[in-house]
Design a protein around this motif. Structure first.
Motif, PDB file in Angstrom:
ATOM      1  N   ALA A  36     -11.131   1.608  -3.660  1.00  0.00           N
ATOM      2  CA  ALA A  36     -11.154   1.123  -2.134  1.00  0.00           C
ATOM      3  C   ALA A  36      -9.890   1.324  -1.396  1.00  0.00           C
ATOM      4  CB  ALA A  36     -11.766  -0.354  -2.354  1.00  0.00           C
ATOM      5  N   PHE A  37     -10.100   1.077  -0.019  1.00  0.00           N
ATOM      6  CA  PHE A  37      -8.829   1.298   0.729  1.00  0.00           C
ATOM      7  C   PHE A  37      -8.576  -0.061   1.334  1.00  0.00           C
ATOM      8  CE2 PHE A  37     -10.412   5.716   1.444  1.00  0.00           C
ATOM      9  CZ  PHE A  37      -9.243   6.224   0.918  1.00  0.00           C
ATOM     10  N   PRO A  38      -7.590  -0.791   0.663  1.00  0.00           N
ATOM     11  CA  PRO A  38      -7.213  -2.087   1.165  1.00  0.00           C
ATOM     12  C   PRO A  38      -7.176  -2.339   2.759  1.00  0.00           C
ATOM     13  CG  PRO A  38      -5.721  -1.417  -0.641  1.00  0.00           C
ATOM     14  CD  PRO A  38      -6.425  -0.343  -0.099  1.00  0.00           C
ATOM     15  N   GLU A  39      -7.695  -3.659   2.945  1.00  0.00           N
ATOM     16  CA  GLU A  39      -7.351  -4.011   4.382  1.00  0.00           C
ATOM     17  C   GLU A  39      -6.055  -4.600   4.559  1.00  0.00           C
ATOM     18  OE1 GLU A  39     -10.421  -6.425   5.700  1.00  0.00           O
ATOM     19  OE2 GLU A  39     -12.129  -5.105   5.322  1.00  0.00           O
ATOM     20  N   GLU A  40      -5.227  -5.166   3.727  1.00  0.00           N
ATOM     21  CA  GLU A  40      -3.843  -5.469   3.687  1.00  0.00           C
ATOM     22  C   GLU A  40      -3.006  -4.650   2.595  1.00  0.00           C
ATOM     23  OE1 GLU A  40      -2.944  -7.680   5.877  1.00  0.00           O
ATOM     24  OE2 GLU A  40      -5.061  -8.026   6.515  1.00  0.00           O
ATOM     25  N   PRO A  41      -1.895  -4.595   2.913  1.00  0.00           N
ATOM     26  CA  PRO A  41      -0.864  -3.980   1.929  1.00  0.00           C
ATOM     27  C   PRO A  41      -0.996  -4.355   0.380  1.00  0.00           C
ATOM     28  CG  PRO A  41       0.124  -4.814   3.976  1.00  0.00           C
ATOM     29  CD  PRO A  41      -0.844  -5.603   3.973  1.00  0.00           C
ATOM     30  N   GLU A  42      -1.531  -3.598  -0.158  1.00  0.00           N
ATOM     31  CA  GLU A  42      -2.017  -4.091  -1.689  1.00  0.00           C
ATOM     32  C   GLU A  42      -1.870  -2.680  -2.380  1.00  0.00           C
ATOM     33  OE1 GLU A  42      -5.576  -5.946  -1.888  1.00  0.00           O
ATOM     34  OE2 GLU A  42      -5.188  -7.424  -0.904  1.00  0.00           O
ATOM     35  N   ASN A  43      -1.493  -2.610  -3.620  1.00  0.00           N
ATOM     36  CA  ASN A  43      -1.407  -1.683  -4.557  1.00  0.00           C
ATOM     37  C   ASN A  43      -3.008  -1.370  -4.994  1.00  0.00           C
ATOM     38  OD1 ASN A  43       1.398  -1.362  -4.299  1.00  0.00           O
ATOM     39  ND2 ASN A  43       1.646  -2.774  -6.073  1.00  0.00           N
ATOM     40  N   ALA A  50       2.758   2.460  -8.144  1.00  0.00           N
ATOM     41  CA  ALA A  50       2.962   1.819  -6.863  1.00  0.00           C
ATOM     42  C   ALA A  50       3.921   0.816  -6.933  1.00  0.00           C
ATOM     43  CB  ALA A  50       1.474   1.561  -6.118  1.00  0.00           C
ATOM     44  N   PHE A  51       3.633   0.015  -7.991  1.00  0.00           N
ATOM     45  CA  PHE A  51       4.955  -1.069  -7.814  1.00  0.00           C
ATOM     46  C   PHE A  51       6.195  -0.841  -7.979  1.00  0.00           C
ATOM     47  CE2 PHE A  51       6.832  -4.982 -10.011  1.00  0.00           C
ATOM     48  CZ  PHE A  51       6.372  -5.788  -9.087  1.00  0.00           C
ATOM     49  N   GLN A  52       6.700   0.539  -8.599  1.00  0.00           N
ATOM     50  CA  GLN A  52       7.872   0.851  -8.706  1.00  0.00           C
ATOM     51  C   GLN A  52       8.631   1.233  -7.243  1.00  0.00           C
ATOM     52  OE1 GLN A  52       8.728   0.358 -11.968  1.00  0.00           O
ATOM     53  NE2 GLN A  52       6.492  -0.050 -12.358  1.00  0.00           N
ATOM     54  N   ASP A 105      16.060   2.948  10.373  1.00  0.00           N
ATOM     55  CA  ASP A 105      15.421   3.096   9.093  1.00  0.00           C
ATOM     56  C   ASP A 105      15.049   1.605   8.577  1.00  0.00           C
ATOM     57  OD1 ASP A 105      14.202   4.490   6.912  1.00  0.00           O
ATOM     58  OD2 ASP A 105      15.975   5.622   6.517  1.00  0.00           O
ATOM     59  N   ALA A 106      14.250   1.762   7.100  1.00  0.00           N
ATOM     60  CA  ALA A 106      13.654   0.552   6.484  1.00  0.00           C
ATOM     61  C   ALA A 106      13.553   0.787   5.154  1.00  0.00           C
ATOM     62  CB  ALA A 106      12.573   0.291   7.357  1.00  0.00           C
ATOM     63  N   SER A 107      13.622  -0.269   4.249  1.00  0.00           N
ATOM     64  CA  SER A 107      13.141  -0.102   3.105  1.00  0.00           C
ATOM     65  C   SER A 107      12.225  -1.131   2.958  1.00  0.00           C
ATOM     66  CB  SER A 107      14.281  -0.748   1.937  1.00  0.00           C
ATOM     67  OG  SER A 107      14.781  -2.163   2.614  1.00  0.00           O
ATOM     68  N   PHE A 108      11.226  -0.659   1.769  1.00  0.00           N
ATOM     69  CA  PHE A 108       9.699  -1.192   1.885  1.00  0.00           C
ATOM     70  C   PHE A 108       9.202  -1.017   0.354  1.00  0.00           C
ATOM     71  CE2 PHE A 108      10.273   2.870   3.698  1.00  0.00           C
ATOM     72  CZ  PHE A 108       9.726   3.676   2.805  1.00  0.00           C
ATOM     73  N   SER A 109       8.172  -1.767   0.250  1.00  0.00           N
ATOM     74  CA  SER A 109       7.002  -1.470  -0.837  1.00  0.00           C
ATOM     75  C   SER A 109       6.166  -0.157  -0.722  1.00  0.00           C
ATOM     76  CB  SER A 109       6.060  -2.671  -1.410  1.00  0.00           C
ATOM     77  OG  SER A 109       5.252  -2.877  -0.476  1.00  0.00           O
ATOM     78  N   ARG A 110       5.791   0.427  -1.651  1.00  0.00           N
ATOM     79  CA  ARG A 110       4.791   1.708  -1.733  1.00  0.00           C
ATOM     80  C   ARG A 110       3.622   1.018  -1.054  1.00  0.00           C
ATOM     81  NH1 ARG A 110       2.740   6.206  -4.071  1.00  0.00           N
ATOM     82  NH2 ARG A 110       0.545   6.435  -3.534  1.00  0.00           N
ATOM     83  N   ALA A 111       3.087  -0.330  -1.395  1.00  0.00           N
ATOM     84  CA  ALA A 111       1.746  -0.799  -0.666  1.00  0.00           C
ATOM     85  C   ALA A 111       1.968  -0.959   0.859  1.00  0.00           C
ATOM     86  CB  ALA A 111       1.592  -1.906  -1.239  1.00  0.00           C
TER      87      ALA A 111
END
Length: 492
Positions: A36-43, A50-52, A105-111
C-alpha cells in the motif's frame, strides 16, 4: 510506436522517477506495487533497506531539481534538515577533511524522501498508483516477441483475484524482488549469467532524538571503512524533525550488532571523539535495525540476441550497487534521464529495437558505477567477483585511489579531494583522475606510503609510455553520460 499506456512494476524511487518521465510521453502511466502507498511518510514492507541512511549526491540533486522543481524546499517544509552552510567531517584512515555544503540541500529519511516525490507524482493527472497488487506474469504476443501487458493478483481480499492489464510499455523497477529473469526464461529467452559481487555487507542503524538547543551545534560525520581494520565504518547525521541517525557498516560478514548495548559499544570502539561528543545527551529511539546484503547483482540484458519489445528494466532490477557509496539513487536518476532522452529521440527518429537501445544506454552508466563498486569492495578480504573477467589493472587502480585520497587529505588539497569524490559519486568520469597528466603530477607532488611506492615501481617497470598503459588498463567510459564541473554552481 503506440504510447497510450505504460505500466511500471514497483513504486520505489526508480519507479517514481520513471513515472515522471513517462508521464510526458504516454497517455496513461500506472505504477503497480505489492505494498500500500502510505498517506504519511512511512517505510513500506517492500523496502527492507528503507530504515538505513539515504542521501543525495550532487548529480542526483541536479537531476531531481529539474524533474521536481522545488523538491528540496518541499522536503524541508516537511521536516527535513536543511544543510546549506552545514559542515560534514569526512574521516579516512589518512586524516580528516571538512566539507561545507554550498547548495540548497537537505538530509532526510528514505520514508520522507519517497513520500515527497510520490506526492509530486500523485499530482500528475495521467499517473495512477495501484497498491496492494502482485504482478505474477507478463502477457505477450503468441510468439513472445512483444510484451503486451501484465497479469496481476490483488492482495486485499481473501480470494486474491487475478486480472490482466494491457500496456504499450512495461518497465520493471521492482528491485531485488524482480522476476524478469525468470519471466524471460519461461518465455524461451536465453538470459546471460549475471555478474555478482559477493560482499556479505551488513548495516545497523539507530535513531536518536535531539534535545532542544543541540541541533545547531551538530555536524555530519562520515568515517570511511578501512579494509585492514576489524572495526566498522560509520556515519552520523541529522535527518528530520529533530532526529539524528547513526549507522555502522562492514563487509565480509563482520556485521554490526543490533543489540543496543553492543551497538553503542561498537561506536565507542571507533575511538572517534567527534562521534562520542555528537551522541552525548541524545536520546535513543528504539533498537538499532540491521540490513544484510549477501551479494550485488548486475544483469547483462544488453548482451541478449533477442529482447521482447514493450519491456524495459531499470533500477536495482537491472543492477544493485553497494549502498555504502550512496550511488543507488544517483544511478536511478541518471537512468530516468536516459529514458527521457531515448523517448525524445524515438519520437523524432524512430528506430526498431527501441527497448534494447535504452538498455544499452543504461549499461553505459552502469559500467563505471559497477567498476567503481568492484574496485573498492575487492579491497576487503573475502569479497568475490563472479561471472565476469577480472578487472583489468585492479591492483594499480586500488593503489592509485588510495594514494589520491591519502595525498589530498595529508596536503589539505580540496581540489583533488573534491575530484576524488565527484568521480566516486558518478558526477565525473574516472578518466578525470586516471590520465597521464594527472597521474604524473600527483606522483611528482610528493607523498609517501606503500601505495606511492607501488605506483612508482609500476611506472618504472615498463618501457611503454604512461598514457599507453593507462589506455590499456582503464576503461574509456566514453559513452557514459557524465556531468560537467559547470553544473556544480550553487543551485536553489
Amino acid at each position: 510506436m503506440n504510447m497510450e499506456r505504460a505500466i511500471i512494476i514497483g513504486g520505489g524511487i526508480a519507479g517514481l522517477l520513471a513515472a515522471k518521465v513517462l508521464s510526458g510521453f504516454y497517455g496513461e502511466v500506472i505504477i503497480v506495487d505489492r505494498d500500500a502507498f502510505p498517506e504519511e511518510p512511512e517505510n513500506r514492507p517492500g523496502t527492507p533497506q528503507a530504515f538505513q541512511p539515504h542521501r543525495l549526491t550532487p548529480r542526483s540533486r541536479i537531476i531531481l531539481n529539474r524533474l521536481f522543481p522545488g523538491f528540496i524546499q518541499e522536503l524541508i517544509n516537511h521536516g527535513a534538515h536543511p544543510t546549506l552552510g552545514k559542515t560534514t567531517h569526512l574521516i579516512s584512515p589518512f586524516g580528516r577533511m571538512i566539507a561545507v555544503e554550498q547548495n540548497h540541500d537537505a538530509s532526510f529519511s528514505r520514508a520522507l524522501f519517497e513520500w515527497v516525490i510520490r506526492s509530486y507524482i500523485q499530482g500528475i493527472d495521467n499517473v495512477l498508483l495501484l497498491g496492494l497488487n502482485d504482478v505474477i506474469h507478463l502477457q505477450t504476443t503468441e510468439d513472445h516477441s512483444r510484451v503486451t501487458g501484465i497479469v496481476i493478483r490483488e492482495r486485499t481480499s481473501g480470494e486474491r483475484q487475478q486480472f490482466t492489464m494491457a500496456a504499450d510499455l512495461i518497465v520493471d523497477t521492482s528491485g531485488r524482488f524482480s522476476k524478469t529473469v525468470q519471466w524471460l526464461s519461461d518465455l524461451g529467452y536465453e538470459v546471460p549469467q549475471a555478474e555478482r559481487l559477493k560482499v556479505s555487507l551488513g548495516y545497523s542503524t539507530r535513531r536518536y532524538r535531539i534535545p532542544v538547543g543541540r541541533k545547531e551545534e551538530l555536524d555530519g560525520i562520515r568515517m570511511e571503512g578501512d579494509p585492514l581494520a576489524t572495526s566498522h565504518a560509520g556515519a552520523f547525521s541529522i535527518i528530520e524533525n529533530d532526529i539524528a541517525e547513526m549507522v555502522l557498516w562492514n563487509l565480509n560478514g563482520r556485521y554490526p550488532s543490533t543489540d543496543p548495548a553492543l551497538f553503542e559499544q561498537e561506536i565507542r570502539q571507533l575511538g572517534n571523539p567527534l562521534l562520542n561528543e555528537a551522541l552525548q545527551g541524545l536520546e535513543p529511539i528504539g533498537q538499532p535495525r540491521g540490513f544484510r546484503v549477501p551479494e550485488l547483482t548486475r544483469q547483462r540484458f544488453e548482451q541478449m540476441e533477442r529482447w521482447p519489445s514493450g519491456l524495459l528494466v531499470m533500477g536495482d532490477a537491472f543492477c544493485q550497487l553497494d549502498p555504502v557509496y550512496g550511488q543507488g539513487m544517483t544511478l536511478a536518476a541518471i537512468e530516468a534521464e536516459i529514458l527521457e532522452g531515448c523517448l525524445h529521440q524515438q519520437l523524432s527518429h524512430p528506430k526498431p529495437d527501441f527497448e534494447l537501445e535504452v538498455l544499452n544506454r543504461i549499461q553505459e552508466i552502469i559500467e563505471p558505477a559497477w567498476w567503481l563498486n568492484v574496485v573498492s569492495d575487492l579491497r576487503w578480504e573475502g569479497v568475490e567477483h563472479i561471472g565476469a573477467p577480472p578487472i583489468q589493472g585492479l591492483t594499480f587502480v586500488q593503489h592509485y585511489f588510495e594514494y589520491v585520497l591519502k595525498w589530498s587529505t595529508e596536503h589539505d588539497n580540496y581540489d583533488i579531494f573534491g575530484l576524488y569524490w565527484l568521480v566516486n559519486s558518478l558526477f565525473l568520469s574516472p578518466r578525470e583522475l586516471f590520465n597521464a597528466d594527472m597521474v604524473t603530477s600527483l606522483l611528482a607532488a610528493g607523498g609517501s606510503g606503500e601505495a606511492k611506492q607501488w605506483l612508482d615501481r609500476w611506472i618504472e617497470d615498463s618501457d611503454r609510455p604512461l598514457h599507453e598503459r593507462l589506455e590499456q588498463t582503464i576503461p574509456s567510459f566514453e559513452r557514459a553520460p557524465f556531468a560537467t564541473i559547470e553544473q556544480l554552481m550553487p543551485s536553489s
